[in-house]
Design a protein around this motif. Sequence first.
Motif, PDB file in Angstrom:
ATOM      1  N   SER A  87       0.815  -1.216   0.000  1.00  0.00           N
ATOM      2  CA  SER A  87       0.000   0.000   0.000  1.00  0.00           C
ATOM      3  C   SER A  87       0.851   1.270   0.000  1.00  0.00           C
ATOM      4  O   SER A  87       0.328   2.368  -0.138  1.00  0.00           O
ATOM      5  CB  SER A  87      -0.916   0.001   1.231  1.00  0.00           C
ATOM      6  OG  SER A  87      -0.138  -0.195   2.398  1.00  0.00           O
ATOM      7  N   GLY A  88       2.160   1.102   0.178  1.00  0.00           N
ATOM      8  CA  GLY A  88       3.064   2.251   0.189  1.00  0.00           C
ATOM      9  C   GLY A  88       4.336   1.885  -0.549  1.00  0.00           C
ATOM     10  O   GLY A  88       4.404   0.823  -1.178  1.00  0.00           O
ATOM     11  N   PRO A  89       5.357   2.736  -0.488  1.00  0.00           N
ATOM     12  CA  PRO A  89       6.577   2.499  -1.273  1.00  0.00           C
ATOM     13  C   PRO A  89       7.220   1.138  -1.011  1.00  0.00           C
ATOM     14  O   PRO A  89       7.344   0.707   0.136  1.00  0.00           O
ATOM     15  CB  PRO A  89       7.500   3.636  -0.829  1.00  0.00           C
ATOM     16  CG  PRO A  89       6.571   4.704  -0.355  1.00  0.00           C
ATOM     17  CD  PRO A  89       5.395   3.998   0.266  1.00  0.00           C
ATOM     18  N   VAL A  90       7.618   0.480  -2.095  1.00  0.00           N
ATOM     19  CA  VAL A  90       8.099  -0.907  -2.049  1.00  0.00           C
ATOM     20  C   VAL A  90       9.520  -0.993  -2.598  1.00  0.00           C
ATOM     21  O   VAL A  90       9.813  -0.408  -3.650  1.00  0.00           O
ATOM     22  CB  VAL A  90       7.203  -1.811  -2.928  1.00  0.00           C
ATOM     23  CG1 VAL A  90       7.706  -3.252  -2.918  1.00  0.00           C
ATOM     24  CG2 VAL A  90       5.747  -1.748  -2.465  1.00  0.00           C
ATOM     25  N   VAL A  91      10.379  -1.751  -1.905  1.00  0.00           N
ATOM     26  CA  VAL A  91      11.673  -2.092  -2.484  1.00  0.00           C
ATOM     27  C   VAL A  91      11.727  -3.609  -2.648  1.00  0.00           C
ATOM     28  O   VAL A  91      11.436  -4.357  -1.713  1.00  0.00           O
ATOM     29  CB  VAL A  91      12.852  -1.524  -1.643  1.00  0.00           C
ATOM     30  CG1 VAL A  91      12.885  -2.054  -0.229  1.00  0.00           C
ATOM     31  CG2 VAL A  91      14.177  -1.767  -2.359  1.00  0.00           C
ATOM     32  N   ASP A  92      12.028  -4.050  -3.881  1.00  0.00           N
ATOM     33  CA  ASP A  92      12.032  -5.473  -4.241  1.00  0.00           C
ATOM     34  C   ASP A  92      13.486  -5.927  -4.315  1.00  0.00           C
ATOM     35  O   ASP A  92      14.209  -5.567  -5.258  1.00  0.00           O
ATOM     36  CB  ASP A  92      11.319  -5.635  -5.598  1.00  0.00           C
ATOM     37  CG  ASP A  92      11.255  -7.092  -6.063  1.00  0.00           C
ATOM     38  OD1 ASP A  92      11.686  -7.983  -5.299  1.00  0.00           O
ATOM     39  OD2 ASP A  92      10.767  -7.325  -7.186  1.00  0.00           O
ATOM     40  N   LEU A  93      13.916  -6.720  -3.323  1.00  0.00           N
ATOM     41  CA  LEU A  93      15.321  -7.147  -3.236  1.00  0.00           C
ATOM     42  C   LEU A  93      15.546  -8.380  -4.107  1.00  0.00           C
ATOM     43  O   LEU A  93      14.917  -9.416  -3.901  1.00  0.00           O
ATOM     44  CB  LEU A  93      15.687  -7.433  -1.771  1.00  0.00           C
ATOM     45  CG  LEU A  93      15.486  -6.268  -0.803  1.00  0.00           C
ATOM     46  CD1 LEU A  93      15.969  -6.650   0.603  1.00  0.00           C
ATOM     47  CD2 LEU A  93      16.177  -4.998  -1.278  1.00  0.00           C
ATOM     48  N   GLY A  94      16.450  -8.275  -5.068  1.00  0.00           N
ATOM     49  CA  GLY A  94      16.661  -9.354  -6.042  1.00  0.00           C
ATOM     50  C   GLY A  94      15.533  -9.347  -7.058  1.00  0.00           C
ATOM     51  O   GLY A  94      14.906 -10.371  -7.324  1.00  0.00           O
ATOM     52  N   CYS A  95      15.301  -8.186  -7.656  1.00  0.00           N
ATOM     53  CA  CYS A  95      14.085  -7.964  -8.468  1.00  0.00           C
ATOM     54  C   CYS A  95      14.106  -8.689  -9.802  1.00  0.00           C
ATOM     55  O   CYS A  95      13.069  -8.807 -10.461  1.00  0.00           O
ATOM     56  CB  CYS A  95      13.890  -6.475  -8.710  1.00  0.00           C
ATOM     57  SG  CYS A  95      15.206  -5.738  -9.710  1.00  0.00           S
ATOM     58  N   GLY A  96      15.287  -9.165 -10.248  1.00  0.00           N
ATOM     59  CA  GLY A  96      15.352  -9.802 -11.560  1.00  0.00           C
ATOM     60  C   GLY A  96      14.870  -8.855 -12.656  1.00  0.00           C
ATOM     61  O   GLY A  96      15.185  -7.657 -12.621  1.00  0.00           O
ATOM     62  N   PRO A  97      14.098  -9.366 -13.616  1.00  0.00           N
ATOM     63  CA  PRO A  97      13.627  -8.511 -14.716  1.00  0.00           C
ATOM     64  C   PRO A  97      12.560  -7.493 -14.328  1.00  0.00           C
ATOM     65  O   PRO A  97      12.081  -6.754 -15.191  1.00  0.00           O
ATOM     66  CB  PRO A  97      13.063  -9.522 -15.718  1.00  0.00           C
ATOM     67  CG  PRO A  97      13.716 -10.815 -15.370  1.00  0.00           C
ATOM     68  CD  PRO A  97      13.886 -10.790 -13.882  1.00  0.00           C
ATOM     69  N   GLY A  98      12.133  -7.492 -13.062  1.00  0.00           N
ATOM     70  CA  GLY A  98      11.298  -6.398 -12.574  1.00  0.00           C
ATOM     71  C   GLY A  98       9.810  -6.547 -12.773  1.00  0.00           C
ATOM     72  O   GLY A  98       9.076  -5.569 -12.799  1.00  0.00           O
ATOM     73  N   VAL A 112       1.706   2.402  -7.322  1.00  0.00           N
ATOM     74  CA  VAL A 112       2.508   2.251  -6.101  1.00  0.00           C
ATOM     75  C   VAL A 112       3.976   2.504  -6.456  1.00  0.00           C
ATOM     76  O   VAL A 112       4.503   1.903  -7.397  1.00  0.00           O
ATOM     77  CB  VAL A 112       2.343   0.833  -5.511  1.00  0.00           C
ATOM     78  CG1 VAL A 112       3.250   0.649  -4.299  1.00  0.00           C
ATOM     79  CG2 VAL A 112       0.889   0.569  -5.154  1.00  0.00           C
ATOM     80  N   THR A 113       4.637   3.361  -5.686  1.00  0.00           N
ATOM     81  CA  THR A 113       6.058   3.623  -5.904  1.00  0.00           C
ATOM     82  C   THR A 113       6.847   2.355  -5.605  1.00  0.00           C
ATOM     83  O   THR A 113       6.662   1.738  -4.554  1.00  0.00           O
ATOM     84  CB  THR A 113       6.536   4.745  -4.961  1.00  0.00           C
ATOM     85  OG1 THR A 113       5.797   5.916  -5.265  1.00  0.00           O
ATOM     86  CG2 THR A 113       8.024   5.014  -5.121  1.00  0.00           C
ATOM     87  N   ALA A 114       7.720   1.955  -6.527  1.00  0.00           N
ATOM     88  CA  ALA A 114       8.497   0.732  -6.309  1.00  0.00           C
ATOM     89  C   ALA A 114       9.873   0.864  -6.941  1.00  0.00           C
ATOM     90  O   ALA A 114      10.033   1.507  -7.985  1.00  0.00           O
ATOM     91  CB  ALA A 114       7.759  -0.478  -6.898  1.00  0.00           C
ATOM     92  N   LEU A 115      10.851   0.235  -6.275  1.00  0.00           N
ATOM     93  CA  LEU A 115      12.225   0.226  -6.761  1.00  0.00           C
ATOM     94  C   LEU A 115      12.761  -1.196  -6.676  1.00  0.00           C
ATOM     95  O   LEU A 115      12.621  -1.851  -5.636  1.00  0.00           O
ATOM     96  CB  LEU A 115      13.097   1.148  -5.904  1.00  0.00           C
ATOM     97  CG  LEU A 115      14.591   1.184  -6.280  1.00  0.00           C
ATOM     98  CD1 LEU A 115      14.794   1.906  -7.613  1.00  0.00           C
ATOM     99  CD2 LEU A 115      15.410   1.839  -5.180  1.00  0.00           C
ATOM    100  N   GLY A 116      13.383  -1.675  -7.747  1.00  0.00           N
ATOM    101  CA  GLY A 116      14.045  -2.972  -7.724  1.00  0.00           C
ATOM    102  C   GLY A 116      15.515  -2.812  -7.399  1.00  0.00           C
ATOM    103  O   GLY A 116      16.118  -1.777  -7.693  1.00  0.00           O
ATOM    104  N   VAL A 117      16.081  -3.857  -6.776  1.00  0.00           N
ATOM    105  CA  VAL A 117      17.516  -3.899  -6.468  1.00  0.00           C
ATOM    106  C   VAL A 117      18.032  -5.247  -6.955  1.00  0.00           C
ATOM    107  O   VAL A 117      17.457  -6.291  -6.612  1.00  0.00           O
ATOM    108  CB  VAL A 117      17.770  -3.766  -4.952  1.00  0.00           C
ATOM    109  CG1 VAL A 117      19.264  -3.841  -4.658  1.00  0.00           C
ATOM    110  CG2 VAL A 117      17.165  -2.488  -4.399  1.00  0.00           C
TER     111      VAL A 117
END
Length: 209
Positions: free
Chosen positions: A51-62, A73-78
């Motif tokens: 429901s809020g900002p998300v960081v996806d650890l090991g996001c792969g192709p996203g 939803v704001t999201a960032l992959g790593v």
Amino acid sequence: MTAAVDEPFDALLAGRAGHLHRDDGVVVPMDAGRWRATAGPADTWVLDRCSGPVVDLGCGPGRLVAALADRGVTALGVDTSPVARTLCRRRGAPMVRRNVFDPLPGEGTWAHVLLVDGNIGIGGDPVRLLGRAVALLAPGGTVLVETGPQPGEWWCGTVRTCADGTLGEPVPWACVGAAALHAHAPGAGLRVSEVARAGGRCFTELVAV
Ligand SMILES: C[S@@+](CC[C@H](N)C(=O)[O-])C[C@H]1O[C@@H](n2cnc3c(N)ncnc32)[C@H](O)[C@@H]1O
């Protein structure tokens, strides 16, 4: 960038068929086709809890980052992988190419951290990884974890990726079932808030205490 791993997942991310070889002889299937696809019905359980900002650890192709962006939803992959970066860029998913244990944008401000598709294995020390996730979270934030099929499993060791028969270098990894995760979560400052099965996959929502 400091990489704890030698980009071992690149061949799988690039679309070659494969799996993981554990140092105890167990073979772990890897669904790289799912990583490269768009988010599917079984991913919905995770997406619905963001429901809020998300960081996806090991996001792969996203695929999850892109699906969250589609929901507003704001999201960032790593991810450490250059292949992951190329594929994320291709689908317009924001990502940073970085080791999850290195400093990341927005430390202590994220509402949700994702550890999906076996990524609780990153680094080979799940309690350390969960502690890292907690450091990324804002107070009261959640960690959404996909667990393995055997509830009691808590295996830590090294794995080698196997893509079209070619083995990669050994990297630290872990395999964790739901019951084992729940037993260890308090040690990382987390408590279990919800557990689910969806599409043959197992998920746990952990809340920072
Ligand atoms: C099992 S795959 C999961 C892929 C991904 N969740 C997806 O949907 O495509 C593990 C991913 O974690 C990345 N990875 C492994 N160790 C990492 C680390 N220390 N920091 C950042 N990414 C890492 C790999 O490059 C790979 O993309």
